[in-house]
Design a protein around this motif. Structure first.
Motif, PDB file in Angstrom:
ATOM      1  N   ARG A 176       0.199   6.475  -3.338  1.00 22.34           N
ATOM      2  CA  ARG A 176       1.742   5.780  -3.200  1.00 22.34           C
ATOM      3  C   ARG A 176       2.077   4.711  -4.367  1.00 22.34           C
ATOM      4  NH1 ARG A 176       3.658   9.398   0.231  1.00 22.34           N
ATOM      5  NH2 ARG A 176       2.356   9.741   1.965  1.00 22.34           N
ATOM      6  N   GLU A 183      -4.861   7.673  -0.916  1.00 15.22           N
ATOM      7  CA  GLU A 183      -3.385   7.293  -0.546  1.00 15.22           C
ATOM      8  C   GLU A 183      -2.817   6.134  -1.294  1.00 15.22           C
ATOM      9  OE1 GLU A 183      -1.802   8.231   3.290  1.00 15.22           O
ATOM     10  OE2 GLU A 183       0.406   7.648   2.948  1.00 15.22           O
ATOM     11  N   PHE A 184      -3.824   5.150  -1.053  1.00 14.93           N
ATOM     12  CA  PHE A 184      -3.368   3.959  -1.731  1.00 14.93           C
ATOM     13  C   PHE A 184      -2.946   3.937  -3.226  1.00 14.93           C
ATOM     14  CE2 PHE A 184      -5.020   0.269  -4.241  1.00 14.93           C
ATOM     15  CZ  PHE A 184      -4.095  -0.743  -3.813  1.00 14.93           C
ATOM     16  N   GLY A 190       0.311  12.333   5.390  1.00 16.93           N
ATOM     17  CA  GLY A 190      -0.756  11.068   5.117  1.00 16.93           C
ATOM     18  C   GLY A 190      -1.039  10.498   6.177  1.00 16.93           C
ATOM     19  N   ILE A 191      -1.666   9.273   5.931  1.00 13.21           N
ATOM     20  CA  ILE A 191      -1.927   8.273   6.984  1.00 13.21           C
ATOM     21  C   ILE A 191      -0.818   7.793   7.715  1.00 13.21           C
ATOM     22  CG2 ILE A 191      -3.108   5.988   7.607  1.00 13.21           C
ATOM     23  CD1 ILE A 191      -5.423   6.915   5.529  1.00 13.21           C
ATOM     24  N   GLN A 192      -0.760   7.545   8.706  1.00 10.24           N
ATOM     25  CA  GLN A 192       0.328   6.961   9.908  1.00 10.24           C
ATOM     26  C   GLN A 192      -0.272   5.954  10.623  1.00 10.24           C
ATOM     27  OE1 GLN A 192       3.763   8.463   9.497  1.00 10.24           O
ATOM     28  NE2 GLN A 192       2.834   9.294   7.804  1.00 10.24           N
ATOM     29  N   ILE A 206       1.372   2.945   2.361  1.00  5.60           N
ATOM     30  CA  ILE A 206       1.034   3.778   3.425  1.00  5.60           C
ATOM     31  C   ILE A 206       1.651   3.479   4.916  1.00  5.60           C
ATOM     32  CG2 ILE A 206      -1.190   4.116   5.138  1.00  5.60           C
ATOM     33  CD1 ILE A 206      -2.683   3.686   2.730  1.00  5.60           C
ATOM     34  N   THR A 238      -9.186   9.218   2.378  1.00  4.75           N
ATOM     35  CA  THR A 238      -7.976   9.569   2.410  1.00  4.75           C
ATOM     36  C   THR A 238      -7.057   8.229   2.321  1.00  4.75           C
ATOM     37  OG1 THR A 238      -8.452  11.250   4.175  1.00  4.75           O
ATOM     38  CG2 THR A 238      -6.273  10.917   3.874  1.00  4.75           C
ATOM     39  N   LEU A 239      -7.646   7.238   2.907  1.00 12.93           N
ATOM     40  CA  LEU A 239      -6.712   5.886   2.675  1.00 12.93           C
ATOM     41  C   LEU A 239      -7.001   5.649   1.274  1.00 12.93           C
ATOM     42  CD1 LEU A 239      -6.672   3.089   5.335  1.00 12.93           C
ATOM     43  CD2 LEU A 239      -6.764   2.584   2.982  1.00 12.93           C
ATOM     44  N   THR A 296       0.769  -1.210   0.182  1.00 12.63           N
ATOM     45  CA  THR A 296      -0.071  -0.002  -0.069  1.00 12.63           C
ATOM     46  C   THR A 296       0.893   1.214  -0.086  1.00 12.63           C
ATOM     47  OG1 THR A 296      -0.228   0.291   2.411  1.00 12.63           O
ATOM     48  CG2 THR A 296      -1.706  -1.281   1.304  1.00 12.63           C
TER      49      THR A 296
END
Lengths: 510, 136
Positions: free
Chosen positions: A48, A44-45, A223-225, A11, A40-41, A9
């Motif tokens: 990325r 971001e997928f 982004g997502i952490q 992420i 958002t997820l 991903t």
């Protein structure tokens, strides 16, 4: 065994939970209520994939306007228009009805559009409404048709599904859940008066993954952490390293103490210093850190009780100037606000610091602050402490944890409500001892795993500009009061004088 | 500004253009576009034709589909005025100025009383001032 084709991903933290990624071609259902982070997820997928793995992607939106997605993505540091210009991304706005009718066709315009950039990833934001059957088609069949279309194009697709009824732990029972290969569930969970985000891999065909609810944050510019839950199994290397070095000792830097602890604490050992507030635990901690600096050993102090400038000032008061060692990168002081600690996030921060800084000494001041945040009765604190101890052992760190014991005179248990003694290698008790009309400071090494331990109580004193020192059992001639060796029951609440003739016989430390 | 944009004839053209500027790749049925923008289907159809003829929009050729693909094709070559137009339309005042100007243009081009009467009788977007809101 052939190498598996896993789609990473990209992420932060998520691929570790997915143990490397998701098998290519899986249809991923991303469930969550409004505001849980699905868009958002999913975005971001795709982002990325295009930027890290050279896998172009397509985003299909039904409700969010593309220009708003672009704007919000920019806030997270993602330049989506640049990817569009490079033909690595397409953002399509559609209606659900058009989307479902489209994908059921063998020569779908949407998939054709994806093929023009050789898309490998797809994110569809909001497949809710599938169950309102299109043209009389059974919802299950409609979803099957969608999956078949995606598989034809070898797309790894994330389909966001708004599911407001996910408050319970039970699956919603929607047909999409059984048909999808991977189900990821996002939640916002109440924690006292705060809310934390969580992510759970409910199922994922074709590979192993770490179950349970992990924490995540959405961070500007990043982004997502995702932060693996602290209870999750760690790499085997952590357990292998748990057998600590049995030869190397780390001197404490406290005059008189090293003699009592056989020259210092072992590498990889866990030491708890317990005592009521004001007995000198933080002073001991500073001396321990300063001794590390003096020896050129990287030393880390994690404080939840006092901010760094206050710690520096306290150190100066006992004659320790940590600034040069900090400037040289030998010492690091780190403060974290104790309010509403998100345990996974907090532990991840410590883990990152330890892995990057590689300290030999760590002091954590104090365990009781964690306890008052997480509660000492449930598993949260115990699991956190377990993980912390394992981390320190893996990195062969001589770790010292200060613990505030609430009892002012004497101690009825070593760690109060914190039933953690079995995890700890060394326990040092700091006590006020009342003799006559004075409080005197006593130190007892109550436990020292794999070491001889006399368990005698020693008097200590803290001197301005010098810090704490442990006094000899027999005080020099001329001192106004009797030495501790003249008493018994020092850490009970009623010390009593020994008959003079028995003093030497009971004093093994003479 | 309108002197530079001869392709726009009426407010529906403007709204459609702005919609596609914000949704550069769209897969929708014409009827859904009409519902989203709050115009009659016939108006939307005429505006789509104008944008297509002006080279600002490319649509899918396959007429067997209910949904069509719309690709916004405005670039520096054929719509250097687009950033200014979007900027002007980002405020209510700017948008009203544009709509007024487009109405004047439309009246000027179709100035006969008969044509004007016919045009006035045609359905229009519902005014926000009356508190009813447009269909979105």
């Amino acid at each position: 065994m052939p190498e598996r084709d896993l789609v990473k991903t990209g992420i932060a933290g998520l691929d570790a939970i997915l143990t490397g990624g998701i098998p290519r071609g899986n249809v991923i259902l991303l469930e969550g209520a409004i505001g849980t982070g699905k868009t958002t997820l999913g975005a971001e997928f795709v982002y990325r994939g295009a930027t890290l793995f050279d896998e172009p992607g397509m985003i299909v939106l039904f409700e969010v306007s593309p220009h708003k997605l672009v704007r919000d993505a920019a806030q997270l540091g993602w330049d989506l228009p640049a990817l569009e210009r490079e033909h690595k991304l397409k953002i399509v706005f559609s209606s659900r009805q058009a989307f479902w009718q489209e994908l059921r066709k063998a020569d779908s315009m949407l998939l054709e559009e994806a093929a023009t950039i050789d898309a490998r990833r797809l994110f569809v934001d909001g497949v809710a409404g599938v169950d309102a059957s299109v043209d009389g088609v059974d919802p299950r069949d409609a979803f099957h048709a969608l999956v078949a279309g995606l598989q034809r194009e070898n797309l790894t697709a994330v389909l966001a599904l708004e599911a407001s009824a996910l408050e319970s732990d039970k699956a919603s029972g929607r047909p999409e859940e059984s048909i999808a290969d991977t189900v990821i569930r996002l939640r916002t969970e109440d924690m006292s008066r705060a809310s934390v985000r969580s992510i759970e891999i409910v199922k994922s065909r074709g590979h192993d993954f770490q179950m349970g609810r992990h924490s995540f944050r959405i961070v500007d510019e990043l982004g997502i952490q995702v932060y693996r839950r602290v209870q999750a199994p760690r790499p085997a290397s952590r357990d292998r390293a748990a057998a600590y070095d049995t030869t190397t000792r780390v001197p404490t830097g406290i005059p008189g103490l090293d003699d009592i602890v056989n020259g210092g604490y072992f590498l990889g050992s866990t030491t708890v210093v317990a005592g009521i507030s004001g007995v000198g635990k933080s002073v001991m901690a500073l001396q321990y850190i300063a001794e590390g600096a003096r020896r050129g050993e990287r030393s880390l102090m994690l404080s939840l009780d006092e901010q760094v400038p206050q710690v520096m000032r306290n150190a100066m008061a006992i004659g320790i100037d940590l600034q040069p060692a900090i400037d040289q990168g030998i010492v690091r002081l780190q403060y974290d606000a104790p309010q509403e600690i998100e345990v996974d996030y907090h532990f991840n921060g410590i883990e990152q610091t330890v892995q990057e800084f590689q300290p030999k000494r760590v002091v954590l001041d104090s365990l009781s602050t964690y306890g008052s945040n997480m509660g000492t009765q449930g598993r949260a604190f115990r699991d956190f402490f377990h993980a912390l101890v394992a981390l320190m052992k893996e990195h062969q760190i001589a770790a010292v944890y200060n613990h505030e014991n609430p009892e002012m005179l004497g101690m009825s248990s070593m760690m109060g409500d914190f039933a953690m003694s079995s995890l700890v290698d060394n326990i040092i008790l700091m006590n006020w001892v009342e003799t006559g009309d004075a409080f005197r400071l006593g130190l007892t090494v109550a436990k020292m795993r794999a070491n001889p331990c006399s368990r005698l109580t020693h008097e200590c004193e803290i001197l301005d500009g010098q810090g704490l020192r442990v006094l000899p059992r027999h005080l020099p001639v001329g001192v106004a009061h009797l030495p501790f060796s003249a008493y018994r029951g020092l850490i009970s609440r009623s010390p009593a004088r020994r008959p003079p003739e028995t003093t030497d016989r009971h004093d093994e430390d003479k | 500004m309108l002197d530079r944009i001869d392709i726009l004839e009426n407010p529906c053209d403007l709204d459609l253009l702005i919609f596609f500027a914000r949704h550069p790749l769209t897969l929708l049925a014409g009827q859904q576009l009409a519902v989203l923008l709050g115009y009659e289907f016939a108006q939307i159809g005429a505006s789509l034709d104008r944008l297509r003829r002006g080279g600002l929009l490319i649509t899918s050729e396959n007429q067997t589909y209910i949904a069509q693909k719309y690709v916004f094709a405005a670039g520096d070559q054929n719509a250097e005025w687009l950033p200014d137009l979007l900027q002007l339309n980002s405020t209510r005042e700017g948008r009203l100025v544009m709509i007024r100007a487009l109405k004047q243009r439309s009246a000027g081009e179709t100035g006969s009383p008969a044509k004007r009467a016919k045009r006035d009788a045609a359905p229009r977007p519902v005014s926000n001032k009356r508190g009813k809101g447009r269909i979105r």
